[in-house]
Enzyme design. Structure first.
Site, short mmCIF file in Angstrom:
data_model
loop_
_atom_site.label_atom_id
_atom_site.label_comp_id
_atom_site.label_asym_id
_atom_site.label_seq_id
_atom_site.Cartn_x
_atom_site.Cartn_y
_atom_site.Cartn_z
N CYS A 174 -27.34 -30.96 77.78
CA CYS A 174 -27.09 -29.60 77.56
C CYS A 174 -26.97 -28.78 78.37
O CYS A 174 -27.84 -28.79 79.53
CB CYS A 174 -28.10 -29.10 76.31
SG CYS A 174 -27.57 -27.53 75.83
N ILE A 175 -26.15 -27.86 78.61
CA ILE A 175 -25.96 -27.03 79.89
C ILE A 175 -25.94 -25.51 79.38
O ILE A 175 -25.42 -24.37 79.94
CB ILE A 175 -24.73 -27.25 80.73
CG1 ILE A 175 -23.38 -27.16 79.91
CG2 ILE A 175 -25.02 -28.57 81.63
CD1 ILE A 175 -22.33 -27.34 81.07
#
Length: 325
Positions: A174-175
């Protein structure tokens, strides 16, 4: 508020009261069912699929099926009910999801668990979906998320959620924290503690788990269940492509808001990474179980409740001291 994450915390052992770690009970109850361990593989396309869900249900583990093949969900619930296994699915908040809930009710297919799964769960759209599910499927256990504040937990609980999922962007794939500047990345464990103090119902800690010891830390700081992505990626049974590089096998793992999952470059908050092939999922579950039994023995008890009562220290830098995890 103290700010820390998994790598900054070390739990302090108590006197061991068991003769063998095999005496330690790792079971947990969520809703009407009891499961072997307080862990659940992330409801992501490269982590959970039909065959893995069936294996987990048959063997007493909790699971949440992903929501990215909408048409397959009703046949899936039917199949699980026919086999007398728990049914646990995910939904979003778009208009067609409301119709899907109504269709489940019409066919008398109340899923045992439904997870409302969006990145920013503290929203009117999630509250409305909770209420819609509870209106049409009142017996279904509703998990709502994801959130990162006590206010969000309380608001979703008040709307009718039976459990909340805590964690915004701490996962390996996840970013969100990079793309938006928001989230619980880097302080997920402190966010869990903060939310758990306000919660009156179960919390599922979601994201940031890098080691098996992090499961015990999540339990200590208030989680009933721990959702895990990257540690469950890369198995023989996992969905996703396999590639060979320099004689080593890797499997793909991508986030639920990545372009690889969405099929388009729009509102991207996930990425794809390659995980070294880990072998059998069954072997990983056995190792997790044994490690959690050891955690209970170090806590000085016989079940998970002992972990909730242990003291801890906050380590200034990282417990790993630069060692590879």
């Amino acid at each position: 508020m103290k700010i820390f994450d998994y790598e900054n915390i070390q739990l302090i052992p108590n006197k061991c009261i068991v003769n063998s770690r095999s005496e330690c009970d790792t079971t947990v109850t969520l809703g009407r069912h009891t499961f072997k361990m307080p862990i659940v593989p992330a409801n992501m396309q490269t982590i959970i699929n039909d065959s893995i869900a069936e294996f987990l249900a048959e063997n007493g583990y909790f699971y949440i099926m992903h929501r990215f093949d909408g048409a397959a969900r009703i046949p899936f619930v039917k199949k699980m009910k026919e086999r007398q296994w728990i049914s646990s699915i995910s939904v979003g908040v778009k208009k067609e999801e409301y119709l899907f809930i109504e269709e489940l009710a019409k066919q008398k297919l109340a899923s045992d668990y439904i997870t409302i799964d969006i990145a920013h769960g503290h929203s009117n759209s999630v509250i409305e979906m909770i209420q819609h599910i509870k209106t049409h499927l009142p017996e279904t256990f509703v998990i709502a998320g994801n959130v990162g504040t006590p206010e969000a937990v309380r608001e979703l609980e008040n709307a009718g959620a039976d459990a909340t999922k805590v964690g915004i962007g701490p996962g390996k794939a996840c970013i969100t924290k990079i793309k938006t500047g928001f989230g619980t990345g880097g302080w997920q464990l402190a966010a869990l503690r903060w939310c758990a103090k306000a919660a009156r119902k179960p919390i599922i800690a979601d994201g940031g788990i890098r080691t098996h010891g992090d499961i015990a830390k999540s339990i200590r700081f208030g989680a009933t269940m721990v959702m895990i992505g990257s540690l469950f990626a890369g198995h023989e049974e996992s969905s996703g492509e396999t590639k060979i590089e320099n004689g080593i096998a890797y499997k793909e793992y991508f986030g639920s808001a990545s372009e690889f999952q969405k099929g388009e470059k729009k509102n991207i908050e996930g990425k794809k990474i390659w995980i070294q092939h880990k072998g059998s999922l069954k072997d990983t579950l056995i190792e997790m179980h044994q490690d959690l039994q050891s955690s209970i023995s170090y806590a000085g008890g016989r079940d998970l409740e002992a972990i909730r009562k242990v003291d801890y220290v906050i380590v200034k830098n990282s417990i790993f001291n630069g060692d590879a995890i």
